[in-house]
Design a protein around this motif. Structure first.
Motif, PDB file in Angstrom:
ATOM      1  N   TYR A  23      27.769  51.363  40.618  1.00 11.77           N
ATOM      2  CA  TYR A  23      28.303  50.982  41.931  1.00 11.77           C
ATOM      3  C   TYR A  23      28.475  49.472  42.058  1.00 11.77           C
ATOM      4  O   TYR A  23      29.398  49.003  42.714  1.00 11.77           O
ATOM      5  CB  TYR A  23      27.425  51.527  43.064  1.00 11.77           C
ATOM      6  N   CYS A  26      31.740  48.723  40.292  1.00  8.82           N
ATOM      7  CA  CYS A  26      32.877  49.251  41.047  1.00  8.82           C
ATOM      8  C   CYS A  26      33.136  48.477  42.338  1.00  8.82           C
ATOM      9  O   CYS A  26      34.279  48.333  42.755  1.00  8.82           O
ATOM     10  CB  CYS A  26      32.636  50.718  41.403  1.00  8.82           C
ATOM     11  N   ALA A  27      32.080  47.997  42.983  1.00  9.55           N
ATOM     12  CA  ALA A  27      32.214  47.362  44.290  1.00  9.55           C
ATOM     13  C   ALA A  27      32.550  45.872  44.240  1.00  9.55           C
ATOM     14  O   ALA A  27      33.041  45.320  45.211  1.00  9.55           O
ATOM     15  CB  ALA A  27      30.926  47.558  45.080  1.00  9.55           C
ATOM     16  N   SER A 122      32.018  55.971  41.324  1.00  5.41           N
ATOM     17  CA  SER A 122      30.688  55.419  41.078  1.00  5.41           C
ATOM     18  C   SER A 122      29.653  56.518  40.908  1.00  5.41           C
ATOM     19  O   SER A 122      29.565  57.435  41.723  1.00  5.41           O
ATOM     20  CB  SER A 122      30.282  54.525  42.255  1.00  5.41           C
ATOM     21  N   SER A 129      36.385  53.758  43.682  1.00  6.45           N
ATOM     22  CA  SER A 129      36.572  52.312  43.871  1.00  6.45           C
ATOM     23  C   SER A 129      37.972  51.976  44.369  1.00  6.45           C
ATOM     24  O   SER A 129      38.186  50.908  44.912  1.00  6.45           O
ATOM     25  CB  SER A 129      36.298  51.579  42.571  1.00  6.45           C
ATOM     26  N   HIS A 132      38.629  55.142  47.858  1.00 10.65           N
ATOM     27  CA  HIS A 132      37.410  55.291  48.660  1.00 10.65           C
ATOM     28  C   HIS A 132      37.103  56.722  49.052  1.00 10.65           C
ATOM     29  O   HIS A 132      36.372  56.966  50.018  1.00 10.65           O
ATOM     30  CB  HIS A 132      37.454  54.369  49.881  1.00 10.65           C
TER      31      HIS A 132
END
Length: 135
Positions: A23, A26-27, A122, A129, A132
């Protein structure tokens, strides 16, 4: 971020994690280069990873290459990942040992590629990503 056609081997961490589906990776607006990449854009806990330090100190690349595998650090991380995310880092490592990193990462690419938009899903929170969507 779109799922690449091929995940670089630097994204397979010594512990058995695929950093591409983390995550944090990805974020981030500026994603990190994986466990074996540079520290640019890498979360603090990854820059200070004791598991990565251990394999570097022992002169190996992956924990499964160690005669003490799985050690306490790996067993603790394994327990956490099994409980929280339903995956096994030890099984990931066994697959890599038997079939190779490329086969593992291809399997992961297919499993964590959003079917709607081609983004990266994720492992930690199940969010794509790119679009959403929640999986």
């Amino acid at each position: 971020m779109k799922m690449p056609q091929e995940i670089e081997t630097a994204f397979f961490a010594p512990c058995g994690m695929n950093c591409m589906i983390c995550y944090k990776h990805c974020a981030h607006k500026r994603p990190c280069a994986g466990c074996f990449g540079s520290d640019d854009g890498k979360p603090g806990h990854c820059r200070k990873c004791k598991i990565k330090d251990c394999v570097e100190h022992k002169g190996i690349s992956y924990c499964y290459e160690c005669s003490q595998y799985p050690c306490k650090r790996i067993r603790d991380l394994e327990k956490s990942y099994r409980t929280r995310y339903g995956i096994s880092l030890v099984e990931n490592s066994r697959f890599v040992k038997q079939y190779g990193i490329s086969a593992f990462l291809e399997r992961q690419r297919k499993a964590y590629c959003c079917p709607s938009c081609g983004g990266v899903i994720s492992l930690h929170d199940g969010w794509c990503s790119q679009c959403h969507a929640k999986f």
